[in-house]
Design an enzyme around this catalytic site. Structure first.
Site, short mmCIF file in Angstrom:
data_model
loop_
_atom_site.label_atom_id
_atom_site.label_comp_id
_atom_site.label_asym_id
_atom_site.label_seq_id
_atom_site.Cartn_x
_atom_site.Cartn_y
_atom_site.Cartn_z
N LYS A 139 4.85 -35.67 16.82
CA LYS A 139 6.09 -36.08 16.70
C LYS A 139 6.56 -36.93 17.87
CE LYS A 139 8.20 -33.01 13.23
NZ LYS A 139 9.00 -32.19 12.98
N LYS A 186 -2.47 -34.71 6.02
CA LYS A 186 -1.72 -33.94 5.27
C LYS A 186 -0.63 -34.96 4.41
CE LYS A 186 2.45 -32.24 7.50
NZ LYS A 186 3.32 -31.06 7.68
N LYS A 198 6.35 -35.74 4.47
CA LYS A 198 7.57 -36.43 4.15
C LYS A 198 7.76 -37.70 4.72
CE LYS A 198 9.26 -32.65 5.41
NZ LYS A 198 10.40 -31.29 5.67
P1 TYM Z 1 8.59 -28.13 6.78
O1 TYM Z 1 9.96 -28.38 6.31
O2 TYM Z 1 8.00 -29.23 7.46
O3 TYM Z 1 7.84 -27.79 5.65
C1 TYM Z 1 7.94 -26.59 4.77
C2 TYM Z 1 6.88 -25.88 4.24
O4 TYM Z 1 6.21 -26.54 3.60
C3 TYM Z 1 4.99 -26.35 3.91
N1 TYM Z 1 3.92 -28.08 4.01
C4 TYM Z 1 2.98 -27.88 3.45
N2 TYM Z 1 2.01 -27.07 2.73
C5 TYM Z 1 1.01 -27.57 2.34
N3 TYM Z 1 0.57 -28.87 2.33
C6 TYM Z 1 1.34 -30.06 2.76
N4 TYM Z 1 1.03 -31.05 2.68
C7 TYM Z 1 2.60 -29.35 3.33
N5 TYM Z 1 3.57 -30.03 4.00
C8 TYM Z 1 4.57 -29.20 4.33
C9 TYM Z 1 4.89 -26.23 5.56
O5 TYM Z 1 3.94 -25.66 6.04
C10 TYM Z 1 6.15 -24.98 5.57
O6 TYM Z 1 5.75 -23.85 5.00
N6 TYM Z 1 9.22 -25.25 10.76
C11 TYM Z 1 9.18 -25.31 9.34
C12 TYM Z 1 10.40 -24.70 8.91
C13 TYM Z 1 10.80 -23.52 9.32
C14 TYM Z 1 10.38 -22.39 9.10
C15 TYM Z 1 10.94 -21.00 9.89
C16 TYM Z 1 9.07 -21.93 8.42
C17 TYM Z 1 11.80 -23.24 10.09
N7 TYM Z 1 12.11 -22.02 10.56
C18 TYM Z 1 10.79 -20.08 10.05
C19 TYM Z 1 8.94 -20.54 8.42
C20 TYM Z 1 9.61 -19.53 9.20
C21 TYM Z 1 8.94 -26.72 9.03
O7 TYM Z 1 9.09 -27.57 9.53
O8 TYM Z 1 8.43 -26.68 7.48
#
Ligand code: TYM
Length: 332
Positions: A114, A196, A199
């Site tokens: 990032k 991967k 978004k």
């Molecule tokens: P975020 O918002 O980027 O993504 C949310 C969830 O989606 C999963 N994910 C994927 N899984 C498989 N293939 C992909 N291409 C893919 N893109 C995203 C991510 O692994 C995630 O599980 N930091 C976290 C949000 C968060 C969180 C937490 C998660 C904040 N606090 C506490 C667990 C526990 C995040 O940015 O997810």
């Protein structure tokens, strides 16, 4: 009776969610909500570590809640809430900052990625992101954290920080385990299957957004990159494109990868890509319809968030009070 275990996960309400988020996160939560005490948060405090348009962030927060509900997350069974509605997250994050080393944060892959993508705004929040995530998880005495593989390092840090705190005082936090699903733990970009699905990918044809209509979904799958040869076989090393499409097909139809391979034995890449596109579109359309219906009922959505914030705060404040006591904050 055996006590139920606690599960915690969250998604940032940013940009457009992709089918990676749907498969990697929400879909798995559905299966888990019956067996665990679940907390699902909308991580708007994480979201502001990169610049957001305020009105859009507000709108996407509700939209994310509507999506959780449209996918079948049940607000009676689970606590659904917005991270900023529970001040204990920021409060615990501050304490945990003093148990986390700068060097550890500098080594985080996502921070490095990032920082490259947002070179004009490498703010402290971006670096502190994993500590806030640790605070999220640890406040609820979480047993399991279902996430995609991209979050592995962050869950590891939450475990390390919990252990460090527990060792410095007496056991205070449960040490959480990550839970990765076998299929769909990593859904890759359709145009560059070595990356991967994200978004924020450069080429929008590489990602299927949950807002994409049927024609767009099918068009993007038709253009998906495949590999040399003509066999439809799961082999991520040598056939990254085909394997990614098989994973997506399997996640969306509930078939195993072997069954998916059998469905396409002897067929060409063209038919295969069309079938994957149709399977995805068939699942997305009803979710999109339900989400729009829910978004029209703001009073209901706000009710869900109000009750979620209250229930979440109750648990979170208990943990925070213990922490404050142990570190010697004077209590009145
Ligand atoms: P975020 O918002 O980027 O993504 C949310 C969830 O989606 C999963 N994910 C994927 N899984 C498989 N293939 C992909 N291409 C893919 N893109 C995203 C991510 O692994 C995630 O599980 N930091 C976290 C949000 C968060 C969180 C937490 C998660 C904040 N606090 C506490 C667990 C526990 C995040 O940015 O997810």
């Amino acid at each position: 009776m055996e006590e139920r275990k606690t599960l915690y996960s969250a998604i940032q309400p940013t940009n457009n969610l992709t089918i990676g988020n749907l498969i990697g996160a929400i879909k798995n939560w559905l299966n888990l909500q019956n067996d665990y005490d679940c907390y699902f948060a909308i991580a708007n405090m994480h979201a502001i570590t990169v610049r957001q348009v305020p009105a859009e962030l507000r709108q996407k927060t509700l939209s994310m809640l509507a999506l959780y509900l449209a996918c079948g997350i049940d607000p009676e069974k689970c606590v659904l809430y917005v991270q900023s509605h529970v001040p204990a997250h920021a409060e615990l994050c501050w304490v945990l900052n003093t148990f986390t080393y700068v060097g550890e944060m500098e080594r985080m892959t996502q921070f490095k990625d990032k920082s490259l993508r947002h070179a004009e705004n490498i703010n402290m929040g971006l670096m502190d992101y994993p500590v806030l995530m640790a605070a999220d998880i640890l406040l609820y005495q979480t047993d399991v954290v279902p996430v995609g593989l991209d979050q592995r390092q962050h869950v590891e840090i939450a475990r390390d920080v919990a252990q460090r705190f527990n060792n410095a005082f007496t056991p205070t936090f449960k040490v959480p385990e990550a839970l990765y699903m076998k299929v769909g733990a990593k859904i890759n970009d359709l145009q560059d299957p070595s990356k991967k699905m994200s978004k924020s990918a450069e080429n929008p044809n590489g990602s299927i957004f949950l807002t994409d209509d049927r024609d767009t979904v099918i068009r993007k799958f038709k253009r998906a990159v495949t590999d040399s040869g003509s066999e439809i076989k799961y082999d991520p090393e040598n056939k990254a494109g085909v394997s990614n499409l098989l994973s997506i097909y399997s996640a969306f139809t509930g078939k195993s990868v072997l069954e998916a391979e059998a469905d396409f034995a002897g067929k060409g890449y063209g038919d295969f890509k069309l079938a994957v596109g149709e399977a995805v579109a068939d699942r997305l359309t009803p979710i999109q319809n339900e989400q729009s219906k829910l978004l029209a009922d703001k009073a209901y959505l706000e009710g869900v968030l109000r009750s979620g914030a209250e229930r979440a705060a109750k648990t979170a404040n208990k943990t925070l009070a213990k922490v404050y006591k142990k570190i010697g904050f004077y209590q009145l």
